[in-house]
Enzyme design. Structure first.
Site, PDB file in Angstrom:
ATOM      1  N   CYS A 135      47.546  46.760  31.509  1.00  0.00           N
ATOM      2  CA  CYS A 135      47.427  46.493  32.899  1.00  0.00           C
ATOM      3  C   CYS A 135      48.591  46.045  33.446  1.00  0.00           C
ATOM      4  O   CYS A 135      48.464  46.001  35.019  1.00  0.00           O
ATOM      5  CB  CYS A 135      45.949  45.549  33.105  1.00  0.00           C
ATOM      6  SG  CYS A 135      44.725  45.761  31.917  1.00  0.00           S
TER       7      CYS A 135
ATOM      8  N   HIS B  92      45.391  39.819  40.534  1.00  0.00           N
ATOM      9  CA  HIS B  92      44.894  40.816  39.292  1.00  0.00           C
ATOM     10  C   HIS B  92      43.516  40.910  39.375  1.00  0.00           C
ATOM     11  O   HIS B  92      42.926  42.151  39.553  1.00  0.00           O
ATOM     12  CB  HIS B  92      45.273  40.177  37.995  1.00  0.00           C
ATOM     13  CG  HIS B  92      45.264  41.127  36.991  1.00  0.00           C
ATOM     14  ND1 HIS B  92      45.661  42.554  36.871  1.00  0.00           N
ATOM     15  CD2 HIS B  92      44.437  41.116  35.793  1.00  0.00           C
ATOM     16  CE1 HIS B  92      45.234  43.050  35.986  1.00  0.00           C
ATOM     17  NE2 HIS B  92      44.607  42.536  35.009  1.00  0.00           N
TER      18      HIS B  92
ATOM     19  N   GLU C  66      42.594  33.187  36.611  1.00  0.00           N
ATOM     20  CA  GLU C  66      43.553  33.436  37.672  1.00  0.00           C
ATOM     21  C   GLU C  66      43.592  32.430  38.732  1.00  0.00           C
ATOM     22  O   GLU C  66      44.524  32.030  39.080  1.00  0.00           O
ATOM     23  CB  GLU C  66      43.334  34.827  38.385  1.00  0.00           C
ATOM     24  CG  GLU C  66      44.330  35.393  39.142  1.00  0.00           C
ATOM     25  CD  GLU C  66      44.364  36.719  39.562  1.00  0.00           C
ATOM     26  OE1 GLU C  66      43.442  37.392  39.194  1.00  0.00           O
ATOM     27  OE2 GLU C  66      45.377  37.205  40.165  1.00  0.00           O
TER      28      GLU C  66
ATOM     29  N   LYS D  64      41.045  45.894  43.905  1.00  0.00           N
ATOM     30  CA  LYS D  64      40.452  46.613  42.699  1.00  0.00           C
ATOM     31  C   LYS D  64      39.145  46.889  43.062  1.00  0.00           C
ATOM     32  O   LYS D  64      38.430  47.904  42.532  1.00  0.00           O
ATOM     33  CB  LYS D  64      40.727  45.950  41.139  1.00  0.00           C
ATOM     34  CG  LYS D  64      41.797  45.923  40.701  1.00  0.00           C
ATOM     35  CD  LYS D  64      41.834  45.278  39.429  1.00  0.00           C
ATOM     36  CE  LYS D  64      43.166  45.156  38.539  1.00  0.00           C
ATOM     37  NZ  LYS D  64      44.097  44.298  39.046  1.00  0.00           N
TER      38      LYS D  64
ATOM     39  N   HIS E 157      39.983  49.524  38.921  1.00  0.00           N
ATOM     40  CA  HIS E 157      41.161  48.935  38.072  1.00  0.00           C
ATOM     41  C   HIS E 157      42.352  50.091  37.642  1.00  0.00           C
ATOM     42  O   HIS E 157      41.888  50.852  36.774  1.00  0.00           O
ATOM     43  CB  HIS E 157      40.667  47.994  36.947  1.00  0.00           C
ATOM     44  CG  HIS E 157      41.718  47.252  36.097  1.00  0.00           C
ATOM     45  ND1 HIS E 157      43.247  47.648  36.123  1.00  0.00           N
ATOM     46  CD2 HIS E 157      41.743  46.235  35.441  1.00  0.00           C
ATOM     47  CE1 HIS E 157      43.779  46.842  35.458  1.00  0.00           C
ATOM     48  NE2 HIS E 157      43.101  45.906  34.845  1.00  0.00           N
TER      49      HIS E 157
ATOM     50  N   PHE F 264      45.984  42.754  28.956  1.00  0.00           N
ATOM     51  CA  PHE F 264      45.305  42.696  27.538  1.00  0.00           C
ATOM     52  C   PHE F 264      46.543  42.517  26.914  1.00  0.00           C
ATOM     53  O   PHE F 264      47.584  43.109  26.860  1.00  0.00           O
ATOM     54  CB  PHE F 264      44.579  43.850  27.172  1.00  0.00           C
ATOM     55  CG  PHE F 264      43.067  43.621  27.602  1.00  0.00           C
ATOM     56  CD1 PHE F 264      42.566  42.371  28.310  1.00  0.00           C
ATOM     57  CD2 PHE F 264      42.308  44.565  27.035  1.00  0.00           C
ATOM     58  CE1 PHE F 264      41.057  42.409  28.600  1.00  0.00           C
ATOM     59  CE2 PHE F 264      40.724  44.580  27.384  1.00  0.00           C
ATOM     60  CZ  PHE F 264      40.230  43.705  28.131  1.00  0.00           C
TER      61      PHE F 264
END
Lengths: 402, 87
Positions: free
Chosen positions: A162, A294, A305, A326, A331, A390
């Site tokens: 990501c 994010h 976050e 998003k 995403h 990730f």
């Protein structure tokens, strides 16, 4: 030190094909997430996604081109064409040698692999299409862009899940700032909305079946999108000298690794990336007006976050506008940071802060101003864009108004 | 000499070359038809699919393999030989 201007922007997303559709969507708070449409979708338990349904290969490419181009590369080329035309840059032989291409993608041509596996495993055939390799390789988009524009300097692809796009843009920024290159085509592309792609994600049990609601108390997971966004970066003075329209300045990048867990985010890694980006850009926390989060709408990311933002910004965190686009385009995985850089550029150039849509109920763990549901007019001078992958790989870009 | 095999091979080549089947003549060479090495790989793939045969074609040495691609007639002859061998 050399400064780096964004002079061209192009995009394909669930909000549409091209800047106008994408920006209109962000301004309107339009949701591009809907029912997925592809073969065997009925065998999935998650059937929604941010599919770029307006993007049809046949509208842009001939049959022999399509044979060589996976959908992620097709979208990169169309976004790239829009960005290069927007910038007005003319890449002649000399500039081609001094230019770079750095493109992020998490999975490359997964759709091509999916088709190939179906052919040999499900249909029991013993041969696959001859171009599976040049279609599916992760560097296909970077290579095709270099070929399209005669760019003969450094070119490579970046794959950090990501964070792929933000790492790619960050590296392109470094190339131009350091003087290694005078211009760069950068960004990201991703297209894994196919049966195999979504089936893999289902297994992780982090996907929502009903919508993407970042920072909302009722959030229940991420929703996958697809698309591509491409930026043209140029050295600031030469961009000004040729009279280019400048969308904004990329002023810094911060990159860190959690070195912790393969899926669980660590606020410390995120916070260090944010601080590092601000330091690199020479920006005080108080100068930042907007954070493109994010904001995946998983329980863990959004909580982590917000903790990271409070840690990095202190009390100023509560004065920031923090939104996750998003919620509108899904995403984008390896395209996420590039898609989201457009939200930042919209905020810097037009003073429109894109909203976090789908927001229903406050979450005490996410008690920041998340610009719920409706875009806001606000003048800002600087912004950051977060990507946390990730594998604990974090990349944050810092932008300034020019 | 016209055969089902010949017609099918010419159709495959014509589709790849974006030409009319009539323009794909027995004596036409890949170069004359504007077919590059990648196009030849796609043609070989389409031939394998159409006739359910395995074509011994190596793109590294397109002229060295047993599968003669010097012109359309040669390709047809090679396909007929492969079909006969597998029959």
């Amino acid at each position: 030190m050399r400064r780096v201007a964004v002079t061209g922007v192009g995009v394909v997303s669930a909000l549409g094909v091209g800047r106008k559709a994408h920006f209109d969507g962000l301004r309107e708070g339009r949701c591009g997430i809907g029912e997925l449409e592809f073969r065997d979708v009925e065998r999935l338990s998650v059937t929604i996604g941010g599919q770029a349904k307006d993007f049809k290969s046949e509208d842009h490419f001939g049959r022999s081109q399509i044979a060589l181009l996976d959908r992620f590369t097709q979208m990169a080329l169309i976004a790239g064409k829009e960005a290069v035309e927007d910038s007005g840059i003319e890449i002649d032989e000399a500039l081609g040698l001094r230019s770079a291409v750095v493109i992020g993608s998490g999975m490359g041509g997964l759709g091509t692999l999916d088709e190939g596996y179906r052919t040999v495993f499900e249909e029991g055939k013993n041969r696959v299409h001859p171009f599976v390799v040049p279609r599916s390789m992760s560097n296909a988009a970077a290579s095709q862009l270099s070929m399209a524009y005669g760019i003969k300097g450094p070119a490579w692809s970046v794959s950090t899940a990501c964070s792929s796009s933000n790492h790619a843009i960050g590296q392109a920024f470094h190339l131009v700032r350091s003087g290694l290159s005078d211009a760069a085509i950068t960004g990201g592309a991703e297209s894994m909305l196919c049966f195999g792609g979504v089936k893999c994600w289902e297994g992780l049990r982090v996907m929502s079946k009903d919508g993407c609601r970042p920072f909302c108390k009722t959030r229940n997971g991420m929703v996958q999108g697809e698309g591509a966004a491409i930026l043209v970066l140029e050295e600031m003075e030469s961009a000004k000298a040729r009279g280019a329209h400048i969308w904004g300045e990329i002023a810094g990048v911060g990159m860190t690794s959690d070195a912790g867990d393969i899926v669980q985010p660590d606020p410390d890694g995120a916070s260090r990336a944010i601080r590092s980006a601000l330091k690199d850009a020479g920006l005080a926390p108080e100068q930042i007006g907007y954070v493109n989060a994010h904001g995946t709408a998983t329980a863990a990311n959004d909580r982590s976050e917000c903790t990271a933002l409070k840690d990095a910004f202190g009390d100023h965190a509560y004065k920031l506008m923090v939104s996750s686009t998003k919620s509108m385009h899904g995403h984008g995985i390896g395209a996420a940071g590039a898609l989201e850089s457009l939200a930042v550029l919209l905020a810097l150039t037009e003073g429109v802060i894109p909203p976090t849509i789908g927001y229903q109920e406050p979450d005490p763990d996410c008690d920041l101003d998340v610009v719920p549901n409706v875009a806001r007019d606000a003048k800002i001078d600087a912004a950051i864009s977060n990507s946390f992958a990730f594998g604990g790989l974090n990349a944050v870009l810092a932008f300034k108004k020019v | 000499m016209s055969s089902d095999t010949e017609l099918k091979v010419r159709e495959i080549i014509a589709e790849q070359a974006v030409l009319d089947v009539d323009e794909v003549k027995p004596e036409s060479t890949p170069e004359e038809l504007g077919l590059d090495s990648l196009s030849m790989v796609e043609i070989v793939f389409a031939i394998e699919e159409a006739f359910d045969i395995t074509v011994p074609f190596n793109a590294n040495e397109p002229n060295a393999s047993d599968f003669d691609i010097s012109n359309v007639a040669a390709i047809v002859k090679a396909v007929e030989a492969l079909r006969a061998a597998e029959a």
